[in-house]
Design a protein around this motif. Structure first.
Motif, PDB file in Angstrom:
ATOM      1  N   PHE A  42       0.815  -1.209   0.000  1.00 35.35           N
ATOM      2  CA  PHE A  42       0.000   0.000   0.000  1.00 35.35           C
ATOM      3  C   PHE A  42       0.855   1.268   0.000  1.00 35.35           C
ATOM      4  N   VAL A  43       2.021   1.229   0.633  1.00 37.15           N
ATOM      5  CA  VAL A  43       2.854   2.436   0.670  1.00 37.15           C
ATOM      6  C   VAL A  43       3.540   2.668  -0.665  1.00 37.15           C
ATOM      7  N   TYR A  44       4.145   1.625  -1.243  1.00 39.73           N
ATOM      8  CA  TYR A  44       4.967   1.831  -2.432  1.00 39.73           C
ATOM      9  C   TYR A  44       4.211   1.657  -3.749  1.00 39.73           C
ATOM     10  N   VAL A  45       3.079   0.943  -3.723  1.00 42.08           N
ATOM     11  CA  VAL A  45       2.301   0.792  -4.956  1.00 42.08           C
ATOM     12  C   VAL A  45       1.172   1.815  -5.019  1.00 42.08           C
ATOM     13  N   PHE A  46       0.430   1.953  -3.907  1.00 37.33           N
ATOM     14  CA  PHE A  46      -0.723   2.859  -3.900  1.00 37.33           C
ATOM     15  C   PHE A  46      -0.477   4.148  -3.128  1.00 37.33           C
ATOM     16  N   GLY A  47       0.625   4.228  -2.385  1.00 36.72           N
ATOM     17  CA  GLY A  47       0.834   5.332  -1.457  1.00 36.72           C
ATOM     18  C   GLY A  47       0.871   6.700  -2.096  1.00 36.72           C
ATOM     19  N   GLY A  48       1.488   6.807  -3.287  1.00 32.06           N
ATOM     20  CA  GLY A  48       1.562   8.108  -3.932  1.00 32.06           C
ATOM     21  C   GLY A  48       0.196   8.661  -4.285  1.00 32.06           C
ATOM     22  N   THR A  49      -0.672   7.802  -4.818  1.00 32.26           N
ATOM     23  CA  THR A  49      -2.015   8.235  -5.216  1.00 32.26           C
ATOM     24  C   THR A  49      -2.912   8.436  -4.006  1.00 32.26           C
ATOM     25  N   GLY A  51      -2.038   8.911  -0.888  1.00 30.80           N
ATOM     26  CA  GLY A  51      -1.531   9.989  -0.047  1.00 30.80           C
ATOM     27  C   GLY A  51      -1.957  11.356  -0.544  1.00 30.80           C
ATOM     28  N   ALA A  52      -2.075  11.502  -1.865  1.00 27.86           N
ATOM     29  CA  ALA A  52      -2.482  12.793  -2.431  1.00 27.86           C
ATOM     30  C   ALA A  52      -3.915  13.149  -2.077  1.00 27.86           C
ATOM     31  N   GLY A  53      -4.711  12.142  -1.712  1.00 25.88           N
ATOM     32  CA  GLY A  53      -6.108  12.396  -1.372  1.00 25.88           C
ATOM     33  C   GLY A  53      -6.382  12.509   0.113  1.00 25.88           C
ATOM     34  N   LEU A  54      -5.352  12.485   0.942  1.00 21.54           N
ATOM     35  CA  LEU A  54      -5.561  12.578   2.381  1.00 21.54           C
ATOM     36  C   LEU A  54      -6.034  13.969   2.767  1.00 21.54           C
ATOM     37  N   PRO A  55      -7.032  14.074   3.649  1.00 20.52           N
ATOM     38  CA  PRO A  55      -7.502  15.394   4.087  1.00 20.52           C
ATOM     39  C   PRO A  55      -6.505  16.046   5.031  1.00 20.52           C
ATOM     40  N   GLY A  56      -6.550  17.374   5.104  1.00 20.08           N
ATOM     41  CA  GLY A  56      -5.713  18.113   6.045  1.00 20.08           C
ATOM     42  C   GLY A  56      -4.282  18.307   5.593  1.00 20.08           C
ATOM     43  N   GLN A  57      -3.976  17.969   4.342  1.00 16.44           N
ATOM     44  CA  GLN A  57      -2.618  18.150   3.830  1.00 16.44           C
ATOM     45  C   GLN A  57      -2.625  19.238   2.769  1.00 16.44           C
ATOM     46  N   GLU A  58      -1.889  20.297   2.998  1.00 17.07           N
ATOM     47  CA  GLU A  58      -1.841  21.385   2.025  1.00 17.07           C
ATOM     48  C   GLU A  58      -1.199  20.913   0.727  1.00 17.07           C
ATOM     49  N   GLY A  59      -1.919  21.113  -0.371  1.00 10.60           N
ATOM     50  CA  GLY A  59      -1.398  20.683  -1.660  1.00 10.60           C
ATOM     51  C   GLY A  59      -1.423  19.180  -1.844  1.00 10.60           C
ATOM     52  N   GLY A  60      -2.112  18.465  -0.926  1.00 14.09           N
ATOM     53  CA  GLY A  60      -2.161  17.010  -1.033  1.00 14.09           C
ATOM     54  C   GLY A  60      -0.993  16.363  -0.323  1.00 14.09           C
ATOM     55  N   GLY A  61      -1.197  15.144   0.151  1.00 12.17           N
ATOM     56  CA  GLY A  61      -0.150  14.430   0.854  1.00 12.17           C
ATOM     57  C   GLY A  61       0.749  13.673  -0.110  1.00 12.17           C
ATOM     58  N   ASP A  62       1.749  13.014   0.440  1.00 13.86           N
ATOM     59  CA  ASP A  62       2.644  12.203  -0.369  1.00 13.86           C
ATOM     60  C   ASP A  62       2.732  10.804   0.229  1.00 13.86           C
ATOM     61  N   ARG A  63       3.673  10.011  -0.277  1.00 23.59           N
ATOM     62  CA  ARG A  63       3.817   8.636   0.189  1.00 23.59           C
ATOM     63  C   ARG A  63       4.179   8.592   1.673  1.00 23.59           C
ATOM     64  N   GLY A  64       4.966   9.546   2.152  1.00 27.69           N
ATOM     65  CA  GLY A  64       5.318   9.585   3.571  1.00 27.69           C
ATOM     66  C   GLY A  64       4.119   9.866   4.451  1.00 27.69           C
ATOM     67  N   ASP A  65       3.247  10.760   4.009  1.00 25.56           N
ATOM     68  CA  ASP A  65       2.025  11.045   4.768  1.00 25.56           C
ATOM     69  C   ASP A  65       1.124   9.819   4.827  1.00 25.56           C
ATOM     70  N   TYR A  66       1.082   9.091   3.716  1.00 27.80           N
ATOM     71  CA  TYR A  66       0.233   7.896   3.700  1.00 27.80           C
ATOM     72  C   TYR A  66       0.803   6.807   4.604  1.00 27.80           C
ATOM     73  N   LEU A  67       2.128   6.738   4.700  1.00 23.98           N
ATOM     74  CA  LEU A  67       2.748   5.780   5.623  1.00 23.98           C
ATOM     75  C   LEU A  67       2.308   6.059   7.054  1.00 23.98           C
ATOM     76  N   VAL A  68       2.285   7.333   7.434  1.00 26.95           N
ATOM     77  CA  VAL A  68       1.834   7.704   8.779  1.00 26.95           C
ATOM     78  C   VAL A  68       0.366   7.340   8.959  1.00 26.95           C
ATOM     79  N   PHE A  69      -0.434   7.555   7.922  1.00 29.73           N
ATOM     80  CA  PHE A  69      -1.866   7.276   8.016  1.00 29.73           C
ATOM     81  C   PHE A  69      -2.146   5.777   8.129  1.00 29.73           C
ATOM     82  N   ILE A  70      -1.408   4.974   7.357  1.00 35.05           N
ATOM     83  CA  ILE A  70      -1.744   3.554   7.254  1.00 35.05           C
ATOM     84  C   ILE A  70      -1.128   2.693   8.355  1.00 35.05           C
TER      85      ILE A  70
END
Length: 264
Positions: A42-49, A51-70
């Motif tokens: 989920f982090v390396y295959v889907f994380g970029g996409t 992560g960009a849809g995570l709420p509360g992230q200015e300009g969208g999140g990235d793979r690192g933000d998604y790692l924290v979320f997941i």
């Protein structure tokens, strides 16, 4: 039988289960490898996409933000994965005749079940530490303080305790080891229909309502708030309530099956 003998017998059964874990590590390795594979996928295959849809992230999140979320969801899946292994080990005991032998011995009957539960909780602790360490190696970082981490550990222990009692009952009810390996699979599926991988707000209405009101969502939301150092709101009360209810029902069901259902 006195409480002293019950505690002594439970300690003996716990030691038996820990020896099984040490002598047959393949099951533990498989149960730990599964959540790690999910984390990588989920982090390396889907994380970029995602992560960009995570709420509360200015300009969208990235793979690192998604790692924290997941990561909290993956830790929860680690607990569920080890609980699944408990159903298998319980069914194995029921089908190899060892339970029938235990029933002829002068031991506290509940100690057999307690040994499985305590052994599973200890194995869960090791598994969670390994998966969490792997997440930190991938770049997971947190602003949580010592009390937040203590609360997260306490919650994971409570979740492990409750799910283990439930899967012990599943193992006792199964007519074969194969059945016991399949029955608890919903514990691995339900996190996908929760807040583990995406915010529930992103789901269609009907699915969102199910995700928000199923037991695992408040547990995962509470764990996420604790390990990231954010506000937990009222989620901990729902999480604790669900854990207590599942543990109580699982214990009563397991005890009833163990006392009434003949060993196979």
């Amino acid at each position: 039988m006195s409480t002293t003998y019950t505690v002594r017998d439970s300690a003996t059964m716990l030691r038996r289960n820990l020896l099984h874990i040490r002598r047959y590590p393949s099951l533990s390795i498989m149960l730990i490898a599964q959540p790690i594979l999910f984390l990588l996928l989920f982090v390396y295959v889907f994380g970029g996409t995602l992560g960009a849809g995570l709420p509360g992230q200015e300009g969208g999140g990235d793979r690192g933000d998604y790692l924290v979320f997941i990561t909290p969801g993956i830790l929860f899946m680690t607990v569920a994965s080890v609980a699944l292994g408990t159903a298998i080990s319980t069914a194995t005991d029921m089908n190899t005749g060892i339970i029938a032998r235990f029933r002829t011995m002068n031991i506290a009957r509940v100690s057999v079940l307690t040994g499985h539960v305590l052994g599973a909780v200890i194995r869960t602790g090791f598994a969670v530490v390994i998966v969490a360490a792997f997440a930190f190696l991938l770049g997971f970082r947190s602003d949580a303080g010592p009390l937040d981490w203590l609360g997260a550990v306490g919650l994971l222990i409570l979740v492990a305790f409750s799910l283990t009692w439930l899967t012990v009952g599943m193992g006792l009810a199964a007519d074969s080891v194969e059945t016991a390996s399949n029955t608890p699979l919903f514990l691995m599926i339900l996190p996908f229909v929760s807040s583990s991988f995406v915010p529930t707000d992103a789901m269609p209405t009907g699915l969102r309502q199910f995700a928000e009101h199923q037991p695992f969502t408040p547990m995962i939301d509470t764990l996420r708030a604790l390990v990231t150092g954010t506000s937990t709101g009222s989620d901990p009360w729902f999480a604790i309530g669900w854990c207590v209810l599942i543990a109580l029902l699982g214990y009563l069901w397991s005890r009833r099956l163990f006392l009434r259902v003949p060993a196979k």
